[in-house]
Design a protein around this motif. Sequence first.
Motif, PDB file in Angstrom:
ATOM      1  N   UNK A 180      26.429  23.678 -14.718  1.00 23.30           N
ATOM      2  CA  UNK A 180      26.043  24.037 -13.881  1.00 23.30           C
ATOM      3  C   UNK A 180      26.574  25.137 -12.943  1.00 23.30           C
ATOM      4  N   UNK A 181      26.765  25.740 -12.636  1.00 26.34           N
ATOM      5  CA  UNK A 181      27.028  27.009 -12.464  1.00 26.34           C
ATOM      6  C   UNK A 181      26.560  27.414 -10.546  1.00 26.34           C
ATOM      7  N   UNK A 182      27.969  27.845  -9.812  1.00 24.15           N
ATOM      8  CA  UNK A 182      27.287  27.752  -7.933  1.00 24.15           C
ATOM      9  C   UNK A 182      28.638  28.507  -7.562  1.00 24.15           C
ATOM     10  N   UNK A 183      28.423  28.869  -6.785  1.00 21.58           N
ATOM     11  CA  UNK A 183      29.354  29.542  -5.560  1.00 21.58           C
ATOM     12  C   UNK A 183      29.875  28.421  -4.439  1.00 21.58           C
ATOM     13  N   UNK A 184      31.850  28.515  -4.134  1.00 21.72           N
ATOM     14  CA  UNK A 184      31.959  28.484  -3.446  1.00 21.72           C
ATOM     15  C   UNK A 184      32.250  28.705  -2.180  1.00 21.72           C
ATOM     16  N   UNK A 185      32.448  28.119  -1.390  1.00 17.54           N
ATOM     17  CA  UNK A 185      32.997  28.160   0.033  1.00 17.54           C
ATOM     18  C   UNK A 185      34.958  28.650   0.041  1.00 17.54           C
ATOM     19  N   UNK A 186      35.183  29.144   0.579  1.00 17.12           N
ATOM     20  CA  UNK A 186      37.133  29.835   0.140  1.00 17.12           C
ATOM     21  C   UNK A 186      37.330  28.562   1.183  1.00 17.12           C
ATOM     22  N   UNK A 187      36.779  27.920   1.517  1.00 18.84           N
ATOM     23  CA  UNK A 187      37.685  27.672   2.808  1.00 18.84           C
ATOM     24  C   UNK A 187      37.881  25.992   1.969  1.00 18.84           C
ATOM     25  N   UNK A 188      36.398  25.587   1.309  1.00 22.42           N
ATOM     26  CA  UNK A 188      36.202  24.441   0.756  1.00 22.42           C
ATOM     27  C   UNK A 188      37.157  24.405  -0.538  1.00 22.42           C
ATOM     28  N   UNK A 189      37.598  25.009  -0.948  1.00 25.00           N
ATOM     29  CA  UNK A 189      38.216  25.549  -2.528  1.00 25.00           C
ATOM     30  C   UNK A 189      40.284  25.244  -1.261  1.00 25.00           C
ATOM     31  N   UNK A 190      40.238  25.707  -1.155  1.00 26.72           N
ATOM     32  CA  UNK A 190      41.777  25.901  -0.024  1.00 26.72           C
ATOM     33  C   UNK A 190      41.767  24.670   0.306  1.00 26.72           C
ATOM     34  N   UNK A 191      41.406  23.795   0.959  1.00 28.89           N
ATOM     35  CA  UNK A 191      41.101  22.074   1.513  1.00 28.89           C
ATOM     36  C   UNK A 191      41.910  21.653  -0.261  1.00 28.89           C
ATOM     37  N   UNK A 192      40.911  21.590  -1.716  1.00 28.24           N
ATOM     38  CA  UNK A 192      41.262  21.194  -1.906  1.00 28.24           C
ATOM     39  C   UNK A 192      42.528  21.926  -2.905  1.00 28.24           C
ATOM     40  N   UNK A 193      42.995  22.341  -2.745  1.00 27.83           N
ATOM     41  CA  UNK A 193      44.254  22.858  -3.153  1.00 27.83           C
ATOM     42  C   UNK A 193      45.924  22.635  -2.407  1.00 27.83           C
ATOM     43  N   UNK A 194      45.394  22.614  -0.978  1.00 32.50           N
ATOM     44  CA  UNK A 194      46.147  22.044   0.020  1.00 32.50           C
ATOM     45  C   UNK A 194      46.290  20.249  -0.761  1.00 32.50           C
ATOM     46  N   UNK A 195      45.080  19.484  -0.659  1.00 34.92           N
ATOM     47  CA  UNK A 195      44.931  17.949  -0.905  1.00 34.92           C
ATOM     48  C   UNK A 195      45.867  17.995  -2.319  1.00 34.92           C
ATOM     49  N   UNK A 196      45.911  18.681  -3.362  1.00 32.63           N
ATOM     50  CA  UNK A 196      46.084  18.710  -4.496  1.00 32.63           C
ATOM     51  C   UNK A 196      47.829  19.217  -4.860  1.00 32.63           C
ATOM     52  N   UNK A 234      35.556  36.946  -1.408  1.00 33.52           N
ATOM     53  CA  UNK A 234      35.338  36.644  -2.824  1.00 33.52           C
ATOM     54  C   UNK A 234      33.982  35.503  -2.829  1.00 33.52           C
ATOM     55  N   UNK A 235      33.355  35.787  -4.083  1.00 32.63           N
ATOM     56  CA  UNK A 235      32.186  34.871  -4.241  1.00 32.63           C
ATOM     57  C   UNK A 235      33.343  34.041  -5.109  1.00 32.63           C
ATOM     58  N   UNK A 236      33.432  32.937  -5.283  1.00 35.02           N
ATOM     59  CA  UNK A 236      33.974  31.887  -5.943  1.00 35.02           C
ATOM     60  C   UNK A 236      32.947  31.118  -6.703  1.00 35.02           C
ATOM     61  N   UNK A 237      33.241  31.542  -8.264  1.00 36.86           N
ATOM     62  CA  UNK A 237      32.853  30.493  -8.645  1.00 36.86           C
ATOM     63  C   UNK A 237      32.708  29.289  -9.348  1.00 36.86           C
ATOM     64  N   UNK A 238      32.327  28.267  -9.584  1.00 37.38           N
ATOM     65  CA  UNK A 238      32.444  27.133  -9.901  1.00 37.38           C
ATOM     66  C   UNK A 238      31.719  26.732 -10.209  1.00 37.38           C
ATOM     67  N   UNK A 239      32.035  25.949 -11.542  1.00 35.61           N
ATOM     68  CA  UNK A 239      30.846  25.277 -13.128  1.00 35.61           C
ATOM     69  C   UNK A 239      31.212  24.337 -12.843  1.00 35.61           C
TER      70      UNK A 239
END
Length: 551
Positions: free
Chosen positions: A109-125, A138-143
């Motif tokens: 399934x493909x969706x567009x995700x919020x930049x802030x959510x992705x940045x939070x995940x990047x920080x957690x990792x 950016x309209x960030x694509x998530x699969x």
Amino acid sequence: MGKVKIKEMSWHSIYLTIKFEGEEVNDFDYYVTDLKNDYNLGKADNNQLVINIVNINDTKLLDNGKWYFYYMKNDKKNILSINPKFGYTLENLDKIYRYGSECYSYIINFQIVDKSILEKKISQQNIVGDKFLINENDLILCMFTTYMKKNKHPEKKDVILESNSLKQGLRKIVFIVTKSTIRSIYAILNKIRKKDGKHILFMSETRVPIGGNLKAIDSRIKERGLDKEFKISYSFSKTLQQSKLKTFFTWSRLLWLIAKQDYIFVDDYVPIFKTITLYKDTKLIQVWHAGVGFKSVGYSRFGKAGSPLPKDSCHRKYDYALVGSNGLIPVYEEVFGIPRNHFIATGLPRLDDYLNQNKISEFKNQFYKDFPELLGRKIIMFAPTYRGNTQKEAYYPYDKINMNLVKELCEHEYAFIFKMHPFITEKIEIPKENNKYIKDLSNYGDINEMFYVTDVLITDFSSNIYEFALQRKPMIFYAFDKDFYQLTRGVHRTLEQAPGVVCERFEEVIEVIKNNKYDMNKLNDFLNESFNDHKRLSSDIAIDKILLNKE
């Protein structure tokens, strides 16, 4: 480093073809990552990349998770975003691969995700931030990739499957036990408290006190003397803002009230009816607090974050739902997930007396008595909807408002009023030297009455356009995140159909106001779709049909 975007994607069997646009497309290495594992997809050829979806991870499929595409050159990682036009076709790319005698499936399934959510995940990792480049717009694509097992009992929840930890599993078990207890209490009370067909409850779990359509129907019942025939009760609270313990005690009182009722009128999402199902001798009536807007709610968001469950939703349980016109029935049929014959096109009861000239004069007199400095000025109201998926997350990014331009606009003939959504708790900061003609009146009066003194409405995806349209005054739709909001939150219709000017930059908004470049052409079409002509009051239509069983 050139900027690359995905402009198109297509499937052929197990092969996913990604077509790119931008600079130096064929010079980069392309990857997919879940922010823990990275897999090299190779280089693009002729501005496109072909992926064998069953052979990405060393002859394996991608594990359950959320995967992002990025491209890299010279150790610079740049998240892949998509072209907005392509974003509106994403839902057509979802795939289900069944296997194992159809007992299992692999879902993509493909969706567009919020930049802030992705940045939070990047920080957690603990990923080094400067190596992952993400642009603000950016309209960030998530699969999403998911292995699914056939559920032999789809009506039941699987606690083990839904829990990521023992603690979460125990909390779910406690919730299920509590829910069963509440249902049992209701069943007992329903047998004890006998009904006589004459008990009405007006209630809300999101608003205090009674208002809007509920208040209009309640007032009309009393005007007609029907309060002598019916026993009316009230329950208004904000359980979504309460602790679970306090909500349990609130619901305990509610169950006692509910068990006695023959008719229950509500005006919004009501969590308790997600937990219990009323017996057939009690009718649940949804009068909804708003007219039609653009943003998706209820089942029109099915599959997106915050959408209702297939079965456990209070929306499914309405015996009647009031809507503004016949033309809006298909919209709310999608929202509530109930059959078309459950809807009554009454119009909105709260608008029965809306254009009464005496009422308008009374409000204007009081308003200018409270704010005499605004008399003689053209009033602009800024009233957008909130951002965020839930009431607790609700916010508005005030940095998208250029206060210097607002100040400049209000130096002569204009005043600027902020009327923010009730879910937004953070207040906008207005310097004291500017607060004469720039005001935050979010907590003042009813927004529909404030439309009497409003000359121009600035909004976005909000349903407040429904009432304001009756004023036949200009509307501006300021949607700085137009594509992102429409593609992630979901909308019934896009802003291209808005009955006014659509702006994506605040500078454009100010320019429209200064030069009177309003668009009134679509307003009549919107009014014709949204309102029926009634010879009777909307509240009378609802009362006669539901309480008195008259057509």
